[in-house]
Scaffold this active site. Sequence first.
Site, PDB file in Angstrom:
ATOM      1  N   SER A   1       8.642  45.593  24.609  1.00 37.30           N
ATOM      2  CA  SER A   1       8.258  44.503  23.719  1.00 37.30           C
ATOM      3  C   SER A   1       9.488  43.670  23.338  1.00 37.30           C
ATOM      4  CB  SER A   1       7.532  45.055  22.494  1.00 37.30           C
ATOM      5  OG  SER A   1       6.968  44.024  21.727  1.00 37.30           O
ATOM      6  N   LEU A   2       9.903  43.678  22.065  1.00 35.97           N
ATOM      7  CA  LEU A   2      11.120  42.968  21.654  1.00 35.97           C
ATOM      8  C   LEU A   2      12.314  43.361  22.517  1.00 35.97           C
ATOM      9  CD1 LEU A   2      13.865  43.519  19.702  1.00 35.97           C
ATOM     10  CD2 LEU A   2      12.851  41.244  19.817  1.00 35.97           C
TER      11      LEU A   2
ATOM     12  N   GLN B   1       3.546  38.138  27.391  1.00 31.86           N
ATOM     13  CA  GLN B   1       3.813  39.445  26.767  1.00 31.86           C
ATOM     14  C   GLN B   1       3.327  39.501  25.328  1.00 31.86           C
ATOM     15  OE1 GLN B   1       6.699  40.439  24.274  1.00 31.86           O
ATOM     16  NE2 GLN B   1       7.981  41.642  25.654  1.00 31.86           N
TER      17      GLN B   1
ATOM     18  N   GLN C   1      10.422  47.077  18.271  1.00 29.32           N
ATOM     19  CA  GLN C   1      10.110  47.233  16.863  1.00 29.32           C
ATOM     20  C   GLN C   1       9.491  48.600  16.621  1.00 29.32           C
ATOM     21  OE1 GLN C   1       8.503  43.578  15.569  1.00 29.32           O
ATOM     22  NE2 GLN C   1       7.959  44.285  13.538  1.00 29.32           N
TER      23      GLN C   1
ATOM     24  N   ARG D   1      10.139  34.147  16.794  1.00 33.86           N
ATOM     25  CA  ARG D   1       9.027  34.906  17.383  1.00 33.86           C
ATOM     26  C   ARG D   1       8.380  35.813  16.333  1.00 33.86           C
ATOM     27  NH1 ARG D   1       8.728  40.159  19.859  1.00 33.86           N
ATOM     28  NH2 ARG D   1       7.289  40.294  21.642  1.00 33.86           N
TER      29      ARG D   1
ATOM     30  N   HIS E   1       0.479  42.104  20.816  1.00 37.22           N
ATOM     31  CA  HIS E   1       0.020  42.299  22.196  1.00 37.22           C
ATOM     32  C   HIS E   1      -1.498  42.361  22.326  1.00 37.22           C
ATOM     33  CE1 HIS E   1       4.232  42.839  22.880  1.00 37.22           C
ATOM     34  NE2 HIS E   1       4.260  43.897  22.091  1.00 37.22           N
TER      35      HIS E   1
END
Length: 315
Positions: free
Chosen positions: A91-92, A250, A10, A116, A200
Amino acid sequence: MTFAILFPGQGSQSVGMLSALAEVEPLVEQTFREASDALAVDLWRLVREGPEEELGQTANTQPAMLAAGVAVWRIWREHDGPVPMVMAGHSLGEYTALVCAGALDFPEAVALVADRGRFMQEAVAPEAGAMAAIIGLEDERLEAICREVSQGQVVSCANYNAPGQVVIAGQRQAVERAIQAAKSAGARRAVVLPVSVPSHCALMEPAAEELEQRLLQVSLRSPTVCPVLHNVDASEADGPDTIRQKLVAQLHQPVRWTDCVRAIAQRGAQRAFEFGPGKVLTGLCRRIDRSLDAVAVQDPASLEQALLLSREAGQ
């Protein structure tokens, strides 16, 4: 030439992303149509036309970025692009890597990351959380600053993106205190990021609990194409249950991207290709390990260049 493939997360999205590639590669629109069918939302229209604010909503951004990365991977394979020695995603982007590595089916992943994103959005009230980029401090110094200014609130290192380039996350007031303290400690730059969710960090624990239950409904396999390194510890998972655990962790623990890139280099990769819009990971690679030749792949010219580079030395 041994190489890795990286997938952005993202923040790399933009209206019109992959448009040049889509003009010559029908797989781009096909992949977005497949994602749209999984969500009953016209993602391709949103990516083509915007508005930017709607594309920037977490529940839209995540499936859009997933589709973008998968589209580039599918085009790569259609052009007989070789399989990398390892994949990773920021991340994503970790979900994109798992799809491309054969651990997760694409339509199922699209619905999963949309949920999510929704879990993340609902975990913190609007404007209550924040993230900030801090440039020019040692990791340990910034960690200490976060502890010193917390005052019972949440603020912590969220993305270890490169040496001296860390993102913090938490409650807005605590993040603002950390920004001021970081500037006083000599940070070259400390600025709030335009994001809607403080990812996070501990504020995402409610979202992580929901994600854990959601992941039980998803069919996961060990990767079949190549290994995937996970954000939480820069290591592979030893099976589907461990993949689930790492994906849950994560969400509320830091992205250790510096460690992931170093692990890729230690495995012998000499080059890294970033599949998807933007050049964020390409820039971070150069900051982390200059021995890795990083190339962003997002349009016809960069695709052609990457295919040529990947076949060097008999690949």
